[in-house]
Design a protein around this motif. Structure first.
Motif, PDB file in Angstrom:
ATOM      1  N   SER A 115       0.812  -1.220   0.000  1.00 33.70           N
ATOM      2  CA  SER A 115       0.000   0.000   0.000  1.00 33.70           C
ATOM      3  C   SER A 115       0.841   1.263   0.000  1.00 33.70           C
ATOM      4  N   GLY A 116       2.157   1.131  -0.053  1.00 31.09           N
ATOM      5  CA  GLY A 116       3.039   2.301  -0.087  1.00 31.09           C
ATOM      6  C   GLY A 116       3.451   2.823   1.280  1.00 31.09           C
ATOM      7  N   ASN A 117       3.144   2.070   2.336  1.00 27.14           N
ATOM      8  CA  ASN A 117       3.559   2.468   3.678  1.00 27.14           C
ATOM      9  C   ASN A 117       4.991   2.015   3.939  1.00 27.14           C
ATOM     10  N   VAL A 118       5.744   2.797   4.704  1.00 28.63           N
ATOM     11  CA  VAL A 118       7.135   2.471   5.005  1.00 28.63           C
ATOM     12  C   VAL A 118       7.189   1.289   5.976  1.00 28.63           C
ATOM     13  N   SER A 119       7.849   0.204   5.548  1.00 27.00           N
ATOM     14  CA  SER A 119       8.091  -0.957   6.414  1.00 27.00           C
ATOM     15  C   SER A 119       9.365  -0.746   7.219  1.00 27.00           C
ATOM     16  N   TRP A 120      10.423  -0.301   6.554  1.00 29.33           N
ATOM     17  CA  TRP A 120      11.684   0.058   7.202  1.00 29.33           C
ATOM     18  C   TRP A 120      12.460   0.972   6.273  1.00 29.33           C
ATOM     19  N   GLN A 121      13.423   1.673   6.843  1.00 31.32           N
ATOM     20  CA  GLN A 121      14.302   2.530   6.056  1.00 31.32           C
ATOM     21  C   GLN A 121      15.682   2.544   6.687  1.00 31.32           C
ATOM     22  N   LYS A 122      16.693   2.699   5.829  1.00 26.27           N
ATOM     23  CA  LYS A 122      18.083   2.709   6.284  1.00 26.27           C
ATOM     24  C   LYS A 122      18.830   3.830   5.569  1.00 26.27           C
ATOM     25  N   SER A 123      19.653   4.526   6.315  1.00 32.05           N
ATOM     26  CA  SER A 123      20.593   5.497   5.774  1.00 32.05           C
ATOM     27  C   SER A 123      21.957   4.826   5.822  1.00 32.05           C
TER      28      SER A 123
END
Length: 171
Positions: free
Chosen positions: A19-27
């Motif tokens: 659905s386009g929701n953020v599951s995880w993110q990494k820098s």
């Protein structure tokens, strides 16, 4: 967060659900300029990212000089399994990475170097193809081009086990 000073840029990897929701993110990166130019899901449900780096710290090790191609293997949650810098004393840039039938990876990019990981340069800038095994070790690399500038934009494995690439030339 950002790994370095306010002027640095990190590679940013964001996993979205259906659905386009953020599951995880990494820098990902070090104290200088780092980016991600291409990412692909791997057979083990992880991810392989290729980008460029000018950092020699943080998540980056093995930096050569100028700008290196930077390969990062992530697990399914975005954790770093391994990373590798590819390059020489001049500038390299990446455009594409694909997992190959043997579980390794083929990288398409460009190089102006004739040292470090690069064994030959035809002119100014060459198309550069790098083959890594599944653990990130260098299997082989080759440059293609003429006396002018070339750049490789995409590469993929063909059904006969070879590769097909596209790019541009000024030779």
């Amino acid at each position: 967060g950002i790994h370095g000073a306010a002027r640095s840029v990190d590679a940013w990897v964001v996993k979205l659900d259906a659905s386009g929701n953020v599951s995880w993110q990494k820098s990902l990166g070090g104290s200088k300029q780092d980016d991600g130019t291409y990412i692909q899901q791997t057979n083990d449900s992880g991810y392989i990212m290729v980008g460029n780096t000018t950092s020699a710290d943080g998540d980056v090790s093995g930096y050569h000089d100028s700008t290196d191609i930077w390969v990062v293997k992530l697990d399914m949650h975005g954790g770093i399994e391994w990373q590798k810098c590819l390059g020489g004393s001049k500038s390299e840039s990446s455009f594409s990475i694909r997992q190959t039938s043997d579980g390794g990876y083929v990288i398409g990019g460009s190089t102006a170097s004739a040292d470090g990981d690069i064994t030959y340069n035809h002119g100014k800038g060459d198309c550069w193809v790098v083959k890594l095994d599944a653990k990130g070790s260098l299997s082989w690399q080759k440059t293609y081009g003429g006396s002018g500038d070339e750049g490789l934009f995409d590469i993929m494995q063909t059904k006969d086990g070879g590769y097909i690439m596209t790019g541009g030339t000024n030779s």
